[in-house]
Design an enzyme around this catalytic site. Structure first.
Site, PDB file in Angstrom:
ATOM      1  CG  ASP A 239       2.437   1.447   0.468  1.00  0.00           C
ATOM      2  OD1 ASP A 239       1.590   0.580   0.195  1.00  0.00           O
ATOM      3  OD2 ASP A 239       3.548   1.500  -0.083  1.00  0.00           O
TER       4      ASP A 239
ATOM      5  CG  HIS B 116      10.029   2.576  -3.497  1.00  0.00           C
ATOM      6  ND1 HIS B 116       9.514   3.501  -4.377  1.00  0.00           N
ATOM      7  CD2 HIS B 116       9.304   1.447  -3.723  1.00  0.00           C
ATOM      8  CE1 HIS B 116       8.540   2.959  -5.078  1.00  0.00           C
ATOM      9  NE2 HIS B 116       8.393   1.714  -4.715  1.00  0.00           N
TER      10      HIS B 116
ATOM     11  CG  ASN C  31      13.143   4.489  -6.001  1.00  0.00           C
ATOM     12  OD1 ASN C  31      12.660   3.486  -5.486  1.00  0.00           O
ATOM     13  ND2 ASN C  31      12.569   5.679  -5.940  1.00  0.00           N
TER      14      ASN C  31
ATOM     15  CD  GLU D 190       9.789   7.005  -3.342  1.00  0.00           C
ATOM     16  OE1 GLU D 190      10.598   6.126  -3.679  1.00  0.00           O
ATOM     17  OE2 GLU D 190       8.843   7.358  -4.062  1.00  0.00           O
TER      18      GLU D 190
HETATM   19  C1  F6R Z   1       3.216  -1.340  -2.689  1.00  0.00           C
HETATM   20  C2  F6R Z   1       4.496  -0.795  -2.305  1.00  0.00           C
HETATM   21  C3  F6R Z   1       5.597  -0.536  -3.267  1.00  0.00           C
HETATM   22  C4  F6R Z   1       5.703  -1.581  -4.377  1.00  0.00           C
HETATM   23  C5  F6R Z   1       6.843  -1.238  -5.343  1.00  0.00           C
HETATM   24  C6  F6R Z   1       6.923  -2.212  -6.488  1.00  0.00           C
HETATM   25  O1  F6R Z   1       2.357  -1.469  -1.554  1.00  0.00           O
HETATM   26  O2  F6R Z   1       4.661  -0.522  -1.152  1.00  0.00           O
HETATM   27  O3  F6R Z   1       6.808  -0.456  -2.575  1.00  0.00           O
HETATM   28  O4  F6R Z   1       5.929  -2.838  -3.796  1.00  0.00           O
HETATM   29  O5  F6R Z   1       6.645   0.047  -5.839  1.00  0.00           O
HETATM   30  O6  F6R Z   1       5.781  -2.075  -7.274  1.00  0.00           O
HETATM   31  P1  F6R Z   1       5.474  -3.091  -8.467  1.00  0.00           P
HETATM   32  O7  F6R Z   1       5.202  -4.408  -7.832  1.00  0.00           O
HETATM   33  O8  F6R Z   1       4.229  -2.528  -9.122  1.00  0.00           O
HETATM   34  O9  F6R Z   1       6.659  -3.095  -9.347  1.00  0.00           O
END
Ligand code: F6R
Length: 254
Positions: A67, A138, A136, A143
């Site tokens: 992403d 995701h 959450n 989301e």
């Molecule tokens: C990052 C991504 C997100 C993160 C998720 C967890 O490329 O796609 O889904 O993996 O938000 O983020 P952290 O590791 O910062 O807790």
């Protein structure tokens, strides 16, 4: 899905790096699906250390990131392109031409999403997809929602996600409101998925994803339908799974 318990973040990072490096050794021209965020940073550090010791060769590796924030250029220090360069690509012998991150500045974001789907198709699909998980549930920036979005698409970030990511920006107002993300079908088409979860804030999302109903309301729950998923989680992230399953070991075959 197999869940592996890690003692702590360091142990999680080494286990994850071992799996990624096995992929690189077994298939030197592998397609790696990569993630940003705090969770994979330790694994990337370990991969860099093994590269520096001469144990890993990234010259044939191609990558596709999950992403990118809409509206940020690759030079912006909070863009995911910048993150990848800074935390991995600049330190190993991967050819940057072989690394792909959605273009957050594309004038026509929908066209950029179609282009990105085509990039993944042209590469022949992803061998190993690395994932973190949001509090959450995701994955990528898919989301909680009413439907599973299949391909790369533009999303409106939830307030929870923007708040959580605000720690990297000087204020919440600077956190982009939209992102481009691979969809669930892109992720589910990967041959193997490696999901990492660290910290208590992930405990409920991880439990719901591994043991709850498969629902787009908890996007990571779809991984229960994939036939080769490895979850590595530290004890803090495992708390709710431990409590509800009474599992005390180090590997859980779910
Ligand atoms: C990052 C991504 C997100 C993160 C998720 C967890 O490329 O796609 O889904 O993996 O938000 O983020 P952290 O590791 O910062 O807790």
């Amino acid at each position: 899905m197999k869940i592996y318990a890690a003692k702590d973040y360091n142990d999680l990072s080494r286990k994850a790096a071992n799996i990624i490096s096995a992929q690189i050794i077994l298939k030197p021209d592998a397609i790696l699906g990569l993630a940003t965020g705090s969770t994979p940073v330790g694994a990337y550090k370990q991969l860099i250390a093994w590269y520096e010791e001469g144990d890993l060769d990234f010259s044939g590796i191609r990558s596709v990131n999950l992403d990118e924030y809409k509206g940020l250029s690759g030079e912006h220090d909070q863009s995911y392109r910048y993150f990848m360069n800074h935390n991995l690509f600049d330190h190993v012998n991967i050819d940057k031409e072989n690394t792909n991150v959605p273009n957050g500045l594309a004038e026509d974001a929908e066209a950029e999403c179609s282009r990105y789907n085509q990039v993944i198709r042209n590469l022949g699909g992803i061998d190993l997809q690395l994932l973190g998980i949001g509090g959450n549930g995701h994955i990528g920036f898919n989301e909680p929602c009413d439907v599973f979005e299949k391909g790369t698409h533009v999303v409106t970030l939830t307030e929870e996600t923007r708040q959580s990511n605000a720690r990297f920006f000087s204020s919440i107002d600077e956190v982009p409101t939209h992102a481009l993300t691979m969809g669930i079908q892109n992720i589910m088409s990967a041959k193997k998925v490696l999901l990492l979860a660290s910290g208590e804030a992930k405990s409920k999302a991880l439990y719901d994803s591994c043991f709850g109903p498969v629902t787009p309301d908890v996007p990571a729950s779809v991984l229960q339908l994939h036939n080769d998923v490895v979850v590595i989680a530290d004890e803090a992230a495992l708390a709710m799974i431990r409590e509800n399953t009474h599992w005390e070991g180090s590997v859980y075959d779910n």
